[in-house]
Design an enzyme around this catalytic site. Structure first.
Site, PDB file in Angstrom:
ATOM      1  N   VAL A 227     110.121  25.548  20.610  1.00 52.93           N
ATOM      2  CA  VAL A 227     108.933  24.856  20.120  1.00 52.93           C
ATOM      3  C   VAL A 227     107.700  25.585  20.650  1.00 52.93           C
ATOM      4  O   VAL A 227     107.589  25.850  21.851  1.00 52.93           O
ATOM      5  CB  VAL A 227     108.913  23.378  20.565  1.00 52.93           C
ATOM      6  CG1 VAL A 227     107.680  22.671  19.990  1.00 52.93           C
ATOM      7  CG2 VAL A 227     110.183  22.665  20.113  1.00 52.93           C
TER       8      VAL A 227
ATOM      9  N   PHE B 160     119.099  24.987  20.183  1.00 55.67           N
ATOM     10  CA  PHE B 160     119.154  25.560  18.843  1.00 55.67           C
ATOM     11  C   PHE B 160     117.783  26.004  18.337  1.00 55.67           C
ATOM     12  O   PHE B 160     117.702  26.687  17.312  1.00 55.67           O
ATOM     13  CB  PHE B 160     119.732  24.542  17.850  1.00 55.67           C
ATOM     14  CG  PHE B 160     121.148  24.164  18.142  1.00 55.67           C
ATOM     15  CD1 PHE B 160     122.192  24.974  17.744  1.00 55.67           C
ATOM     16  CD2 PHE B 160     121.435  22.996  18.830  1.00 55.67           C
ATOM     17  CE1 PHE B 160     123.507  24.631  18.013  1.00 55.67           C
ATOM     18  CE2 PHE B 160     122.749  22.643  19.115  1.00 55.67           C
ATOM     19  CZ  PHE B 160     123.783  23.468  18.700  1.00 55.67           C
TER      20      PHE B 160
ATOM     21  N   ARG C 196     120.650   8.194  17.629  1.00 54.35           N
ATOM     22  CA  ARG C 196     121.806   8.655  18.404  1.00 54.35           C
ATOM     23  C   ARG C 196     121.460   9.481  19.636  1.00 54.35           C
ATOM     24  O   ARG C 196     122.364   9.944  20.333  1.00 54.35           O
ATOM     25  CB  ARG C 196     122.788   9.461  17.529  1.00 54.35           C
ATOM     26  CG  ARG C 196     123.342   8.668  16.359  1.00 54.35           C
ATOM     27  CD  ARG C 196     124.637   9.240  15.841  1.00 54.35           C
ATOM     28  NE  ARG C 196     124.555  10.640  15.508  1.00 54.35           N
ATOM     29  CZ  ARG C 196     125.575  11.337  15.015  1.00 54.35           C
ATOM     30  NH1 ARG C 196     126.738  10.741  14.820  1.00 54.35           N
ATOM     31  NH2 ARG C 196     125.449  12.609  14.719  1.00 54.35           N
TER      32      ARG C 196
END
Length: 499
Positions: A30, A27, A138
């Site tokens: 960097v 998505f 998560r």
């Protein structure tokens, strides 16, 4: 295989100078930028133009807010700024971690047990801090743990994080480090799911592979899920890993959450117990206003998690004062906002000559007196346990303990450029690249990118590799890092694909 692509165009950011690509994501990309004022290198995470739907924007904004909330922690990547570029793409300006991250290291080298224990305690402190703020990560895995210029692990990528309220559908988790409850048809999870992933990450650092990976075997997503759900955790397979450490991993990665450690702090204390048993300096807990607790004084909800095991000492307390000078040397312990969990400890003078991971942005609160008291309490607990007939002593460690670097950090190792692949008539693909700053002793760490897990990496001396035809069906993509003679390496590997 997941399709790979070229990096998106870096946005024009006033006050920043574009340097190079650091990494590509599903998505966001960097980039490395140089900030003009104050002058420093920063990592800028930019949302892809094709991913600007409401859900992705919300996740991106959530990541910025959560990481900013936790940025005071020494083992969580710092967020400096968040905004929207002139072309409409949201971006985050983050701390740039120049050293090789855990994903680049764990398959390429045999990481010493003392270093892994130190990393484990610091990461557990970061996870516990997030949990106390009501945040589940998560997606804890080696690829989401960078390394700062001062050698500290730095947890990043809270893009799929959630609050610790009612369980929600898990998106984008990484199978090799995920607990069984997150792989179910209706995923559920709480703090103990992060405990599992934390332990799975520590396991990978010790074993050089993911926990349920079969070297040379079938490691498809389906097979990995089946093993995670039903197979016992394989031993790490190293003679220098003591049984006590293997037992910590076994418990933290139990199939059912109720059999795991109840918190990340309990994992940290269990790892501290291993350090004490191996006569290593005990890594401090980096928790907001956490009062120092003597090892062996277990939390009331999990006594077994922190009980000291007996070890043989050469005579009553022999050599305690001079056995390990570092064991009582003050270390900088970072503290953040006050919490209602426990009263703040009395502030002690900060130690000198021991920088924290961010240089000057954080102060130390625990001095040599407290550090010494913790170690002496730990040793006293060991002696008591020995007199009561504790377990047999673990084998002596074979790795030499090396404290984190405290001097000036070496310059960052650049990524290879011009990475491209050409398919031959027999179906094999040959990739070539260029080293922008060749130095004596340079080698190249490379691996084929796959859908699940991390790539299996190998070192080569030349700026070319060939992927055999049987491994190059369809589009084939690889990643490449430069490895210097001093074992420093590229922080963000170059990636390239061939159709």
């Amino acid at each position: 295989m997941t399709a790979r692509r070229e990096a998106s165009a870096p946005p024009d950011l006033p006050g920043y100078e574009y340097v190079r690509v650091l990494g590509l994501g599903g998505f966001a990309d960097v980039f490395l930028y140089r900030q003009h004022l104050p002058r420093r290198d920063v990592a800028v995470k930019v949302l892809l133009a094709g991913s600007l739907d409401d859900d992705v924007r919300e996740r991106f904004q959530t990541e910025a807010n959560l990481m900013a909330q936790l940025s005071h922690h020494p083992s969580i990547v710092t967020i400096h700024h968040a905004a929207i570029a002139a072309d409409g793409r949201p971006f985050l300006v983050m701390e740039y971690c120049s050293r090789a991250g855990l994903a680049e290291r764990y398959r390429a080298e045999r990481m010493p047990v003392p270093e892994v224990l130190r990393i484990g305690v610091r990461l557990a402190s970061a996870v516990e801090t997030a949990h106390r703020a009501g945040i589940l990560h998560r997606d804890i895995k080696p690829a989401n743990v960078l390394t700062t210029d001062f050698g500290w692990p730095a947890l990043t990528d809270f893009g799929i994080a959630a609050t610790t309220g009612p369980p929600a559908q898990t998106m984008g988790m990484s199978i090799p480090w995920s607990p069984p409850e997150l792989l179910a048809e209706h995923p559920t999870g709480d703090e103990r799911s992060d405990v599992y992933a934390l332990a799975a990450t520590i396991y990978s650092l010790l074993a050089g592979r993911t926990p349920f990976e079969l070297p040379g075997g079938n490691n498809s997503a389906q097979q990995l899920v089946a093993r995670i759900e039903r197979s016992p955790l394989p031993p790490v397979g190293r003679e220098d890993v003591p049984p006590q450490l293997q037992a910590v991993l076994d418990r933290a990665m139990a199939k059912h959450p109720s059999r795991r450690f109840a918190s990340a702090m309990a994992v940290a204390r269990a790892l501290q117990e291993v350090e004490a048993a191996l006569r290593l300096p005990v890594t401090p807990l980096d928790l907001p206003d956490e009062p120092p607790t003597a090892l062996g004084a277990a939390p009331s909800d999990d006594e077994d998690a922190t009980r000291l095991r007996g070890i043989a000492l050469p005579g009553p307390l022999q050599g305690l004062a001079g056995h390990d000078e570092d064991a009582t040397r003050a270390r900088a312990v970072v503290v953040g906002r006050p919490t209602l969990v426990a009263p703040a400890p009395v502030q002690q003078p900060a130690p000198t000559g021991v920088p924290d991971r961010a240089g000057t942005r954080r102060g130390a609160r625990v001095g040599a007196v407290i550090a010494g008291a913790v170690v002496l309490a730990a040793v006293a607990g060991v002696v008591v346990a020995s007199l009561r007939g504790g377990d047999a002593p673990p084998p002596a460690p074979t790795d030499t303990f090396a404290p984190p670097q405290t001097g000036p950090a070496a310059g960052p190792v650049p990524a290879p450029h011009s990475l491209a692949g050409t398919r031959a008539g027999d179906g094999s693909v040959t990739f070539t690249w260029q080293n922008p700053d060749p130095q004596d002793g340079d080698r190249y760490l490379w691996g084929v990118l796959a859908v699940t897990g991390e790539p299996t990496l190998a070192l080569v001396d030349e700026e070319r590799v060939t992927v055999p035809a049987d491994q190059a069906t369809g589009e084939v993509c690889i990643q490449v890092s430069i490895v210097r003679a001093d074992r420093s390496s590229t922080a963000r590997p170059a990636q390239g694909c061939a159709p």
